[in-house]
Design a protein around this motif. Structure first.
Motif, PDB file in Angstrom:
ATOM      1  N   GLY A  23      74.033 -17.779 109.683  1.00 40.33           N
ATOM      2  CA  GLY A  23      74.525 -17.149 108.711  1.00 40.33           C
ATOM      3  C   GLY A  23      75.410 -18.913 107.508  1.00 40.33           C
ATOM      4  N   GLY A  24      75.620 -19.777 108.545  1.00 46.16           N
ATOM      5  CA  GLY A  24      76.130 -20.524 107.840  1.00 46.16           C
ATOM      6  C   GLY A  24      75.487 -21.649 107.771  1.00 46.16           C
ATOM      7  N   ILE A  25      75.736 -22.599 106.284  1.00 48.93           N
ATOM      8  CA  ILE A  25      74.682 -23.016 106.234  1.00 48.93           C
ATOM      9  C   ILE A  25      75.151 -25.010 106.147  1.00 48.93           C
ATOM     10  CG2 ILE A  25      73.667 -24.068 103.631  1.00 48.93           C
ATOM     11  CD1 ILE A  25      72.127 -21.338 104.751  1.00 48.93           C
ATOM     12  N   TRP A  26      73.772 -25.344 106.444  1.00 49.89           N
ATOM     13  CA  TRP A  26      74.437 -26.869 106.911  1.00 49.89           C
ATOM     14  C   TRP A  26      73.749 -27.817 105.249  1.00 49.89           C
ATOM     15  CZ3 TRP A  26      73.408 -29.022 112.643  1.00 49.89           C
ATOM     16  CH2 TRP A  26      74.324 -28.795 113.431  1.00 49.89           C
ATOM     17  N   ALA A  27      74.275 -28.665 105.003  1.00 50.02           N
ATOM     18  CA  ALA A  27      74.249 -29.193 103.576  1.00 50.02           C
ATOM     19  C   ALA A  27      73.925 -30.924 103.953  1.00 50.02           C
ATOM     20  CB  ALA A  27      74.592 -28.832 102.585  1.00 50.02           C
ATOM     21  N   GLY A  28      73.373 -31.182 103.192  1.00 51.75           N
ATOM     22  CA  GLY A  28      72.935 -32.801 103.391  1.00 51.75           C
ATOM     23  C   GLY A  28      73.582 -33.511 102.236  1.00 51.75           C
ATOM     24  N   ILE A  29      74.649 -33.776 102.218  1.00 48.43           N
ATOM     25  CA  ILE A  29      74.889 -34.149 101.203  1.00 48.43           C
ATOM     26  C   ILE A  29      75.601 -35.993 100.325  1.00 48.43           C
ATOM     27  CG2 ILE A  29      76.713 -33.590  98.603  1.00 48.43           C
ATOM     28  CD1 ILE A  29      76.980 -30.682  99.820  1.00 48.43           C
ATOM     29  N   ASP A  30      75.344 -35.926  99.868  1.00 48.40           N
ATOM     30  CA  ASP A  30      75.453 -37.835 100.057  1.00 48.40           C
ATOM     31  C   ASP A  30      75.371 -38.370 100.845  1.00 48.40           C
ATOM     32  OD1 ASP A  30      76.482 -38.080  97.221  1.00 48.40           O
ATOM     33  OD2 ASP A  30      78.420 -37.723  97.281  1.00 48.40           O
ATOM     34  N   ASN A  31      76.204 -38.856 101.859  1.00 51.41           N
ATOM     35  CA  ASN A  31      75.930 -40.032 102.646  1.00 51.41           C
ATOM     36  C   ASN A  31      75.994 -38.828 103.960  1.00 51.41           C
ATOM     37  OD1 ASN A  31      78.628 -40.309 102.381  1.00 51.41           O
ATOM     38  ND2 ASN A  31      77.822 -42.316 103.424  1.00 51.41           N
ATOM     39  N   ALA A  32      76.483 -37.283 104.097  1.00 53.33           N
ATOM     40  CA  ALA A  32      76.723 -36.689 105.012  1.00 53.33           C
ATOM     41  C   ALA A  32      75.744 -35.227 105.145  1.00 53.33           C
ATOM     42  CB  ALA A  32      78.785 -36.836 104.807  1.00 53.33           C
ATOM     43  N   VAL A  33      76.204 -34.564 106.539  1.00 58.03           N
ATOM     44  CA  VAL A  33      76.348 -33.364 106.158  1.00 58.03           C
ATOM     45  C   VAL A  33      77.543 -32.955 106.808  1.00 58.03           C
ATOM     46  CG1 VAL A  33      74.337 -31.779 107.969  1.00 58.03           C
ATOM     47  CG2 VAL A  33      72.890 -34.093 107.660  1.00 58.03           C
ATOM     48  N   VAL A  34      77.572 -31.451 106.588  1.00 59.81           N
ATOM     49  CA  VAL A  34      78.560 -30.991 105.653  1.00 59.81           C
ATOM     50  C   VAL A  34      77.981 -29.232 106.488  1.00 59.81           C
ATOM     51  CG1 VAL A  34      79.744 -32.263 104.138  1.00 59.81           C
ATOM     52  CG2 VAL A  34      78.460 -30.660 103.352  1.00 59.81           C
ATOM     53  N   ILE A  44      83.866 -21.822  97.912  1.00 62.94           N
ATOM     54  CA  ILE A  44      82.747 -22.501  98.711  1.00 62.94           C
ATOM     55  C   ILE A  44      83.534 -23.845  99.415  1.00 62.94           C
ATOM     56  CG2 ILE A  44      80.398 -23.267 100.021  1.00 62.94           C
ATOM     57  CD1 ILE A  44      79.032 -22.383  98.194  1.00 62.94           C
ATOM     58  N   ALA A  45      83.454 -23.493 100.602  1.00 58.43           N
ATOM     59  CA  ALA A  45      84.324 -24.923 101.452  1.00 58.43           C
ATOM     60  C   ALA A  45      83.106 -25.589 102.139  1.00 58.43           C
ATOM     61  CB  ALA A  45      85.202 -24.125 102.610  1.00 58.43           C
ATOM     62  N   ALA A  46      83.463 -27.198 102.336  1.00 58.83           N
ATOM     63  CA  ALA A  46      82.368 -27.760 102.578  1.00 58.83           C
ATOM     64  C   ALA A  46      83.229 -28.650 104.089  1.00 58.83           C
ATOM     65  CB  ALA A  46      82.198 -29.114 101.820  1.00 58.83           C
ATOM     66  N   THR A  47      82.641 -28.643 105.025  1.00 60.49           N
ATOM     67  CA  THR A  47      83.492 -29.404 106.650  1.00 60.49           C
ATOM     68  C   THR A  47      82.589 -30.224 107.371  1.00 60.49           C
ATOM     69  OG1 THR A  47      84.439 -27.231 107.433  1.00 60.49           O
ATOM     70  CG2 THR A  47      84.477 -29.078 108.279  1.00 60.49           C
ATOM     71  N   PRO A  48      82.682 -31.575 106.740  1.00 62.61           N
ATOM     72  CA  PRO A  48      81.839 -32.542 107.112  1.00 62.61           C
ATOM     73  C   PRO A  48      81.657 -32.435 109.158  1.00 62.61           C
ATOM     74  CG  PRO A  48      83.283 -33.644 106.314  1.00 62.61           C
ATOM     75  CD  PRO A  48      83.983 -32.397 106.361  1.00 62.61           C
ATOM     76  N   LEU A  49      79.876 -32.655 109.553  1.00 62.82           N
ATOM     77  CA  LEU A  49      79.860 -31.912 110.616  1.00 62.82           C
ATOM     78  C   LEU A  49      80.518 -33.619 111.525  1.00 62.82           C
ATOM     79  CD1 LEU A  49      76.823 -30.322 110.242  1.00 62.82           C
ATOM     80  CD2 LEU A  49      78.675 -29.297 111.096  1.00 62.82           C
ATOM     81  N   PRO A  50      80.930 -33.347 113.189  1.00 61.52           N
ATOM     82  CA  PRO A  50      80.992 -34.691 113.638  1.00 61.52           C
ATOM     83  C   PRO A  50      79.737 -35.309 114.072  1.00 61.52           C
ATOM     84  CG  PRO A  50      82.629 -32.542 114.628  1.00 61.52           C
ATOM     85  CD  PRO A  50      81.621 -32.081 113.441  1.00 61.52           C
ATOM     86  N   GLY A  51      79.729 -37.045 114.198  1.00 63.31           N
ATOM     87  CA  GLY A  51      79.061 -37.687 114.019  1.00 63.31           C
ATOM     88  C   GLY A  51      77.590 -37.148 113.036  1.00 63.31           C
ATOM     89  N   MET A  52      77.850 -36.809 111.619  1.00 66.89           N
ATOM     90  CA  MET A  52      76.914 -36.676 110.915  1.00 66.89           C
ATOM     91  C   MET A  52      77.096 -37.151 109.175  1.00 66.89           C
ATOM     92  SD  MET A  52      74.853 -33.489 112.014  1.00 66.89           S
ATOM     93  CE  MET A  52      73.178 -33.366 111.634  1.00 66.89           C
ATOM     94  N   SER A  53      78.638 -38.384 109.455  1.00 68.15           N
ATOM     95  CA  SER A  53      78.350 -38.739 107.886  1.00 68.15           C
ATOM     96  C   SER A  53      78.585 -40.266 107.800  1.00 68.15           C
ATOM     97  CB  SER A  53      80.228 -38.501 108.474  1.00 68.15           C
ATOM     98  OG  SER A  53      81.640 -39.462 109.132  1.00 68.15           O
ATOM     99  N   ASP A  54      77.371 -40.924 108.181  1.00 63.45           N
ATOM    100  CA  ASP A  54      77.764 -41.843 108.632  1.00 63.45           C
ATOM    101  C   ASP A  54      75.929 -42.394 108.025  1.00 63.45           C
ATOM    102  OD1 ASP A  54      80.026 -42.487 109.279  1.00 63.45           O
ATOM    103  OD2 ASP A  54      79.706 -42.381 111.292  1.00 63.45           O
ATOM    104  N   PHE A  55      75.593 -41.664 107.391  1.00 62.93           N
ATOM    105  CA  PHE A  55      74.084 -42.174 107.020  1.00 62.93           C
ATOM    106  C   PHE A  55      74.294 -43.366 105.684  1.00 62.93           C
ATOM    107  CE2 PHE A  55      73.456 -37.222 108.793  1.00 62.93           C
ATOM    108  CZ  PHE A  55      72.579 -38.146 109.438  1.00 62.93           C
ATOM    109  N   PRO A  56      73.465 -43.660 104.898  1.00 62.90           N
ATOM    110  CA  PRO A  56      73.587 -44.736 104.380  1.00 62.90           C
ATOM    111  C   PRO A  56      73.667 -44.238 102.780  1.00 62.90           C
ATOM    112  CG  PRO A  56      70.878 -45.076 105.784  1.00 62.90           C
ATOM    113  CD  PRO A  56      71.937 -43.774 106.324  1.00 62.90           C
ATOM    114  N   GLN A  57      74.167 -45.185 101.883  1.00 61.62           N
ATOM    115  CA  GLN A  57      74.586 -44.340 100.561  1.00 61.62           C
ATOM    116  C   GLN A  57      73.242 -44.380 100.069  1.00 61.62           C
ATOM    117  OE1 GLN A  57      77.691 -43.916  98.900  1.00 61.62           O
ATOM    118  NE2 GLN A  57      78.466 -43.851 101.440  1.00 61.62           N
TER     119      GLN A  57
END
Length: 105
Positions: A23-34, A44-57
């Motif tokens: 039930g915890g949703i992962w979302a790709g927003i901007d250049n990160a998955v949270v 709603i709290a958004a927590t960046p997932l480790p290793g998934m925050s360096d996508f291109p702008q």
């Protein structure tokens, strides 16, 4: 609270998935998955997932699929595969002048 996070929302670049099947949703927003979760105060709290925050702008996320220890992410920049055990991201791009896929780390 997600409303106070510094997202520069690209409406074409948002995707969501119940990647953990809890039930915890992962979302790709901007250049990160949270990870999105209720914060207990009606927000709603958004927590960046480790290793998934360096996508291109300005990346446009299209879809996400999680199987066992890997998450596959489709985007306008190619396909990304994140191995949770090794904390390793691979980027697969299709180059029209070559046969078959090519990847880079």
């Amino acid at each position: 609270d997600i409303s106070s996070m510094p997202f520069h929302l690209n409406p074409r670049g948002i995707m969501m998935d119940d990647a953990e099947h809890d039930g915890g949703i992962w979302a790709g927003i901007d250049n990160a998955v949270v990870r999105l979760r209720h914060d207990g105060r009606g927000g709603i709290a958004a927590t960046p997932l480790p290793g998934m925050s360096d996508f291109p702008q300005e990346i446009c996320f299209h879809a996400m699929l999680t199987r066992e220890n890997e998450t596959w992410i489709a985007s306008d920049r190619g396909i990304y595969r994140y191995n949770h055990n090794d904390e390793l991201m691979k980027h697969y791009m299709h180059l029209t002048f070559e046969k078959g896929p090519r990847y880079s780390n």
